[in-house]
Scaffold this motif. Sequence first.
Motif: not given
Lengths: 356, 484, 178
Positions: A208-219, A265-279
Amino acid sequence: MISTHDISGPYAHQKTSIRRTMALVMVALLPATLFDLWVFGWPAINLLVLTLAASVAAEAGCLSLAGKRLPLFLGDGSVVLTGWLLAMSLPPWAPWWIAVLGGVVAVVLGKHVFGGLGQNVFNPAMVGRVALLISFPLPMTMYVAPRPLFGAGSPGFVEGLSITFGGWDYDALSAASTLGHVKTELARGVALDQAMGGTDLMALVMGTVPGSMGETSAALLLLGGLFLIARRVISWHIPVSMLGALFALATLMHWVDPARFPGGFYHLVTGAAVLGAFFIATDLVTSPVTPPGQLVYGAGIGILTYVIRTWAGFPEGIAFAVLLMNAMTPLIDRWVRPRVYGRTLRGEPLQPRRKA
Amino acid sequence: MKLFRIRGGIHPEYRKEMTAGKAIEPLPMPALLHLPLQQHIGAPAVPVVAAGDRVRKGQLLARARGEISAPVHASTSGRIVDILPFAAPHPSGLAQPTILLEPDGLDEWTDLPPPLDPFSVPREEIARRVAECGVVGMGGGTFPSAVKLDLGRKFPIDVLVINGAECEPYLTCDDRLMRECTAEVVDGVRIMARALGVERIVIAIEKNKPEALAAMAAESAAFAEVEVVPLPTRYPMGSERHLVTALTGRETPARKLTADIGVVVHNIATARAVHHAVRLGRPLISRVVTVSGRAVREQKNLDVRLGTLVSQLIEHCGGLVEPPVHYLSGGPMMGQAMPGREVPVVKGTSGILALTAAEAHERDTMPCIRCGSCVTACPCGLVPVEMAQMIRHEKLDAAARIGLLDCLNCGSCAYVCPAHIPLVQYFNYGKGRLAALQRDRRKQEMTKRLAEQRAERVERLDRERKAKMAAAKKAAAEKQEGGA
Amino acid sequence: MLIAIGSLTLLGALLGAVLGVAARYLRVEGNPIEAEVEALLPGSQCGQCGFAGCKPAAAALVKGEAPPTLCPPGGRAVAMAIAEKLGVSVSFGDQEELEPEVAFVNEDLCIGCTRCLKECSTDAIVGAAKQIHTVIAEVCHACGKCAKVCPTDCIEMRAVPATLATWHWKKPRVKVAS
């Protein structure tokens, strides 16, 4: 009866196909996408639809130019995935021409100039995003705070259309993404704890933060990524090594100077880290094929991402890091191989080990 | 027992339930038997009978030629009709010399060699008897078993592994043998251990055969040297090298034998054949064959006389319910396509499969998406995608450098490929081409040598002739001078 | 300016002198690669390539006037060896490779003239005057010279049949969907 003479074994095959692989990735993307569409409302829905339409149209055009069978190749799902991932990486309220241009560039320059499916060197979605980012930096960094669909402040369908098609200026509503905000503040000389003052890591995880779609909802993205690993569409090597390298480097720098460098932890949950890593990084075509190679490749992306985020001009570096490592993929594949059974890593036969 | 990890592998659909519950039943005597002279790896056997001869069951028809070869015996009593080229159970469909035997229906045994007591005769005696009885590896490898039983003389062997993995889908013939002929198998195993002079025997069976595991464990409980080990169900667990690694942690060096690391592997059916050869003096003249595949009306395990045509097996199983896309000899992963039904069952035929299109699941090849599934699946640590690409561009030497010749053709890569690329066929082609090039090179060398020798000889003869002429001239001149 | 001109001139003169000396002292007689290529050829001087023998053929190959596939008796093995030596690419196109052949004497027509015997450069034909000749298949390299000299046309070149030992899978004819 098919002549048996010209087909060698095996005569049993897994019920698998490229289409099925792509479909599984889409299933994995679905929860996060639906959540993001809800969070960012009609303009985001318009953007996704437009990006997909532009990508598919570009693919159809290229395929017919190349004289390939349209139904078969459009049906493999790869282009839908490309468009989808591209849309996930755009600011959700971006105007229509960003979507169309991005889709066309991604498919034509990112994929078909190399020869189409399986031939491209670079991740097409990231080619599209990077082309847009360096050509049109302003609209590509105009984010908005979440305005859940049907809630207060969420644009209606007609308003959504006017946002997407450019009649309506939403400058007043724009907000920076967390990475962008922190970076700007740090550049102004603000201390880190102050710059990060308003940052709620939990909100970053939930999206629930500003960002591109893939940058949000890390969970939710993490959930999708774990699904892909469970279904063996991707292996754990790239996500783990990429996030691991990013986390390790960030933690190290934070330990060196906590006032200037945010923690791991900040770096993992911000930006497209999760989207980037898995997709994104795990894009099959453009990543190395061998597990040890994937570890090298993932770690490279993690390190480059951190370097770009911390010292380069852009707040987010995943796209650049992925493209740079894509270029390294053939080299990695050449140099990093699994050990062949009965041979040493260097390819020499093992010494017979005899019992006396 | 602690097992060691092996890399890669797949979990194919096993489809063993079609025949796992079917007891072995004998196939009725066929009207004509076709016995190829080559049913083994090595030199073809040499016929010792001629058309018109009357032979009895178990009589020698063709003798082994050289070290690596195996004799062929009569599967029943009858008359030799002819020796002529007949289609081999081989994908090429090429013919090979085959003895045609017409049964007389009496099925009367010849005078068999006397039974041996394996634990009192000299060790070499066992290998000699096994060779005499034409026993070869019955898992499909068909390497003469006697040669492998003799390895104890060349290598220090400490473990005999009996391969009861039967990891190929569909096949259940070894499973049935372990359940129904448990005592014979275990006795054969102990005889082989005696021939090799090893103290330790490991019988390895995949866990998907619980009845066989229980039966074998119960039967071998009396023998301290025999250990029955359940294996995880995974293809290709039954690959000789990988099985040895899983059981002992030892890895066979490239281009070497398992004997180099002190292990010899034999198959379940081979153990039973050894038991028959040593205890009863019976040569290898029949084997158990799994007839399966959904194109067959009733899948069965049959005890078949060698030389019976595949069509007769299928007929006995109620014929076909639909035309199959493939007739296979062996399992679907490493088995060979056969040119049709009119080919004989040979010593290495572990299964006859008639597969429907739905079972084979063959699809048009799509472009490779570099997903790496093949790399993950490869039990040998190869990069199939890259090898196939090199072979496609005729870069055979490059493919060989990254391990083409280390590939064991297990087919795991092609099984998992989402783009349906015929990876194994690329490797088959590449290996065949490399072998052909090797032959070409040898021939070229011979040609060059012969041509040089001839050129030299021609030149020498020429020189000699000239010298002779000159000498004659000189002599004539001298004579003239003398006369003058 | 003058210094620059002077130094460059001097440099040129010096390097020129070095080259001149090198050319004199390191001179190679003939073209070594020609001999190396000739060594790769069968050496039976059969002339099927259209050149007078293996030496002129090697010369043409080195000059790039002939393709590496020029030698029929050599087949693929020789073509690939030549291509590797010369660093050129070799294309067999779609042709199902140069099928190996072997000479065959039709015994009904052979008159025992021994002409083929004398022609054969690998001594692959055995026989004597007034006796039927025969070809030792393992030694014949299919140069075809015997067939040319036979007065009764009783020698023909036949494809070597594949056997179970030599057969191998064909390259997949991939129907890559398009």
